[in-house]
Design an enzyme around this catalytic site. Structure first.
Site, PDB file in Angstrom:
ATOM      1  N   THR A 135       0.836  -1.076  -0.295  1.00 37.41           N
ATOM      2  CA  THR A 135      -0.116  -0.020  -0.117  1.00 37.41           C
ATOM      3  C   THR A 135       0.732   1.211   0.143  1.00 37.41           C
ATOM      4  OG1 THR A 135      -1.881  -1.170   1.110  1.00 37.41           O
ATOM      5  CG2 THR A 135      -1.722   1.252   1.276  1.00 37.41           C
ATOM      6  N   ASP A 178       1.155  -6.569  -4.653  1.00 39.18           N
ATOM      7  CA  ASP A 178       0.246  -6.526  -3.205  1.00 39.18           C
ATOM      8  C   ASP A 178       0.938  -7.540  -2.582  1.00 39.18           C
ATOM      9  OD1 ASP A 178      -2.957  -5.739  -2.483  1.00 39.18           O
ATOM     10  OD2 ASP A 178      -1.765  -7.419  -1.375  1.00 39.18           O
ATOM     11  N   SER A 179       1.258  -7.271  -1.269  1.00 36.46           N
ATOM     12  CA  SER A 179       2.022  -8.603  -0.640  1.00 36.46           C
ATOM     13  C   SER A 179       1.177  -9.819  -0.306  1.00 36.46           C
ATOM     14  CB  SER A 179       2.585  -7.940   0.740  1.00 36.46           C
ATOM     15  OG  SER A 179       1.467  -7.996   1.797  1.00 36.46           O
ATOM     16  N   SER A 180       0.045  -9.671  -0.636  1.00 41.97           N
ATOM     17  CA  SER A 180      -0.847 -11.042  -0.644  1.00 41.97           C
ATOM     18  C   SER A 180      -0.217 -11.856  -1.842  1.00 41.97           C
ATOM     19  CB  SER A 180      -2.281 -11.002  -0.611  1.00 41.97           C
ATOM     20  OG  SER A 180      -2.453  -9.968  -1.795  1.00 41.97           O
ATOM     21  N   THR A 234       1.640  -4.928   3.912  1.00 41.19           N
ATOM     22  CA  THR A 234       1.521  -5.100   5.398  1.00 41.19           C
ATOM     23  C   THR A 234       0.631  -6.561   5.535  1.00 41.19           C
ATOM     24  OG1 THR A 234      -0.736  -4.270   5.583  1.00 41.19           O
ATOM     25  CG2 THR A 234       1.046  -2.796   6.141  1.00 41.19           C
TER      26      THR A 234
END
Ligand code: ASN
Length: 534
Positions: free
Chosen positions: A30, A105-107, A137
Site C-alpha cells: 500500500t 500486493d504482498s498477498s 502489510t
C-alpha cells in the site's frame, strides 16, 4: 562525492560526522500504491513522486549518485541518491532506492520474492550501512520471519515497513513509518531483521498483523518492542537486541520451500481424518499445528487424533505445536499437551505461527537436514524468535563520578590497553547493559580499541559475544581500517572472518596507504583490491 579528506577540512563541525548510507528496497504494498479502477495497485517511480518533493526526505543537497549492485555477477549501476536533513543525532542519511521490476500486493509474495529481497541485500551488503524494505502489510510478518532466518550472521539493520494508507494520500501513516525506519537504519546498529510500524520497532520474527485498518496494525505479543519513538528521541532497548555470536561473515540461505510445509488450526469437533489428509499430502515434510491454549488438542493418548499425529512423526514429518492465542507459550502443562509431546510433536514454545512456518521451511531447506535435527532446532532460538529460559544476571555495585555506562566503558578501555582478557570479561559480565557497542567521546567502541590492542584474543572474545564490526568512529573509521593501518595481520584476519569490510568512504584512503608504504598484504586481507597479497 566529497572525499573523507575534504570532509575533514570542512569548517562546519556537524559535517564531520560520517554520513550513513541506506538502501531502500521497494517490493510493493500500500505504501507505494495509487488508486485505479480496480482499486489500489502498486505504482513505480516512488523516489521521484513521493520522496524528492518532501523536505524531510530531501535536504536538496547535491544529489550524489550512489552505486548499487543489480545482479549476481556484481554489475554496478550508479543511481540517484537523496539525503535527509540533519537528525537529532547530528547525522544525515543518504539513501538510494531500488525498485523491483514487478511490484506486488504482498498477498502474492512467495518464497521466490523472499529470495529476491535476500539476494538484493546480500549483493549490496558492503555498500550500505543499513537496509529498509518497503512491503505490503498483509504478509509482512511472514516475510520478516522468513528473512530473519535466511539472513545468516547479519551484522547490519534490515528494517521492513509499509503502511495502511498510501504515501500519496493526504492523510497517511506511510511518511512516519518510512522516515523513522530510515533514521533507525542509518543511526542505530541493530543487526536484526526488524519491522517498524506506528512508532515502534519490533523484532520481525515476533510480529503478527492484528488490524486490517488501524495504524497500530502490528503486535509483538511475546517480546517488548526493540525501540519506540517519542517526541524527544528513539529509545532503543539495547538489552533486547539479538546479535550473532559466532565469528562468521554474513551469508544467505535461499530457496525456502513452502510447498513442503502446512499450517492447520485445530477447532472443536475437528475430524481427525482432516488432519490425516493433510499429513498424507505428497511431499509434505512439516506441519504447524495451531492448538488451543497452552498446546492442547482434542482426544486422549489413544485417540484417533493422537495416533494420526504419532504415525506421521514416525513417517518423518516434523509437527510443531503452537498456540492459537495471541500471546503465551505451549508446554506440557496439561495432559493433552503432554500426550502430544509423547507422540513426538515438538513444543514450539512462544513462536508465532508466521515464525514457526518460515523457520520450519528454512530448516528443511538446509543441506543435509534430517527430521530429528529439524525437530531439535525448532525448540531452540536461532534469531531470538522464541523465549529461552532466562539467563543469570550479575551486577557490580557502582560508585564514582562518571555515569555507570562511562565508568564501565573506561574500565574496559584500560583492560584492552593492558591486554587483560580476564579483566575485560569480568567487566562485561558484571554489566547489565549492552556495553560492546557503546562508544566513547570519539565514538570509538570497545572493538575499535581492541582492533589495535595488544591481545588479539580480546578482539575475538568481543566478536564471539556479538559486538558489531560495522560501527564507525568520529573520523568515520571502522575497526578493520584501524587494524590494517596498524599493520596487525592477525587482527585484520579475525575481523574479516567475522564479516568486517572497509566502508566505501574508507576505500580511497585505504588504497593510498596500501600503495604508499603501508603493509600491502595486510590491506589486501582487509579487502583493498589490487593490494599485493602474501
Ligand atoms: N494489500 C496490501 C498489501 O499487503 C495491504 C497493505 O500494505 N496495507 O500489499
Amino acid at each position: 562525492m566529497p572525499s573523507r579528506l575534504s570532509r575533514q577540512m570542512d569548517p562546519f563541525p556537524e559535517l564531520q560526522l560520517p554520513e550513513s548510507r541506506v538502501l531502500i528496497i521497494i517490493t510493493g504494498g500500500t505504501i507505494c500504491m495509487r488508486r485505479s479502477d480496480d482499486g489500489l495497485i502498486p505504482a513505480k517511480g516512488f523516489l521521484r513522486a513521493a520522496l524528492a518533493p518532501r523536505p524531510s526526505f530531501n535536504d536538496n543537497s547535491y544529489q550524489d549518485p550512489l552505486e548499487i549492485v543489480t545482479d549476481d555477477k556484481g554489475t554496478r549501476k550508479a543511481v540517484q541518491s537523496l539525503r535527509t536533513p540533519i537528525s537529532a543525532y547530528d547525522r544525515r542519511v543518504r539513501y538510494s532506492v531500488l525498485e523491483f521490476d514487478e511490484l506486488l500486493d504482498s498477498s502474492s509474495i512467495d518464497a521466490a520474492g523472499w529470495d529476491q529481497i535476500a539476494r538484493t541485500i546480500y549483493r549490496n551488503y558492503q555498500l550500505f550501512d543499513g537496509f529498509v524494505v518497503l512491503h505490503g502489510t498483509d504478509s509482512l510478518a511472514y516475510t520478516c520471519s522468513a528473512l530473519s532466518f535466511m539472513l545468516q550472521n547479519l551484522g547490519k539493520p534490515v528494517i521492513l515497513t509499509g503502511s495502511q494508507a498510501p504515501m500519496m494520500e493526504l492523510q497517511n501513516d506511510a511518511q512516519d513509518n518510512l522516515l523513522s525506519s530510515l533514521i533507525i537504519a542509518g543511526h542505530f546498529m541493530i543487526p536484526e531483521v526488524c519491522l517498524f510500524f506506528n512508532f515502534k520497532l519490533f523484532r520481525g520474527n515476533r510480529t503478527t498483523k492484528v488490524s486490517a485498518e488501524d495504524f497500530d496494525a502490528f503486535a509483538s505479543p511475546n517480546l517488548r518492542p526493540l525501540a519506540q519513538i517519542s517526541s524527544l528521541r528513539t529509545n532503543v532497548q539495547w538489552n533486547l537486541v539479538y546479535r550473532p555470536t559466532t565469528v562468521h561473515p554474513f551469508s544467505i540461505q535461499t530457496k525456502l520451500d513452502t510447498s513442503h510445509v502446512a499450517c492447520l488450526r485445530i477447532f472443536p469437533g475437528m475430524k481427525p481424518e482432516m488432519v490425516d489428509a493433510v499429513l498424507r499430502l505428497e511431499g509434505l515434510k512439516g506441519l504447524i499445528l495451531e492448538t488451543f491454549g497452552a498446546g492442547n488438542t482434542p482426544g486422549g493418548p489413544d485417540s484417533a487424533m493422537t495416533q494420526i499425529l504419532a504415525a506421521a512423526v514416525k513417517r518423518g514429518i516434523v509437527i510443531v505445536n503452537v498456540t492459537q492465542c495471541l500471546s503465551g507459550s505451549v508446554s506440557p502443562l496439561y495432559a493433552p499437551g503432554t500426550v502430544l509431546g509423547r507422540a513426538g510433536v515438538v513444543f514450539g514454545q512462544d513462536l508465532t505461527s508466521e515464525a514457526a512456518l518460515t523457520k520450519l521451511a528454512y530448516l528443511l531447506a538446509l543441506p543435509e537436514s534430517t527430521p530429528e535435527e529439524v525437530a531439535k532446532r525448532m525448540c531452540i532460538s536461532l534469531r531470538g524468535e522464541l523465549t529461552e529460559t532466562t539467563r543469570t544476571h550479575f551486577e557490580h555495585p557502582k560508585n564514582g563520578s562518571l555515569t555507570p555506562e562511562l565508568s564501565s566503558l573506561t574500565a574496559l578501555g584500560y583492560s584492552i590497553q593492558a591486554g587483560d582478557l580476564q579483566g575485560a570479561r569480568d567487566i562485561i559480565r558484571g554489566e547489565p547493559r549492552w556495553l560492546l557497542n557503546d562508544a566513547d567521546y570519539n565514538l570509538s567502541t570497545p572493538v575499535h580499541l581492541a582492533a589495535t590492542g595488544r591481545n588479539v584474543d580480546i578482539l575475538k572474545d568481543f566478536l564471539e559475544q556479538g559486538a558489531s564490526v560495522h560501527l564507525r568512529n568520529r573520523e568515520g573509521h571502522t575497526p578493520l581500517y584501524l587494524a590494517a593501518h596498524a599493520g596487525l595481520a592477525g587482527h585484520v584476519q579475525i575481523l574479516t572472518d567475522a564479516g568486517a569490510h572497509l566502508h566505501s568512504d574508507e576505500m580511497a584512503a585505504a588504497r593510498l596507504h596500501a600503495e604508499s608504504g603501508g603493509d600491502a598484504a595486510v590491506w589486501a586481507t582487509a579487502g583493498v583490491s589490487g593490494a599485493a597479497a602474501g
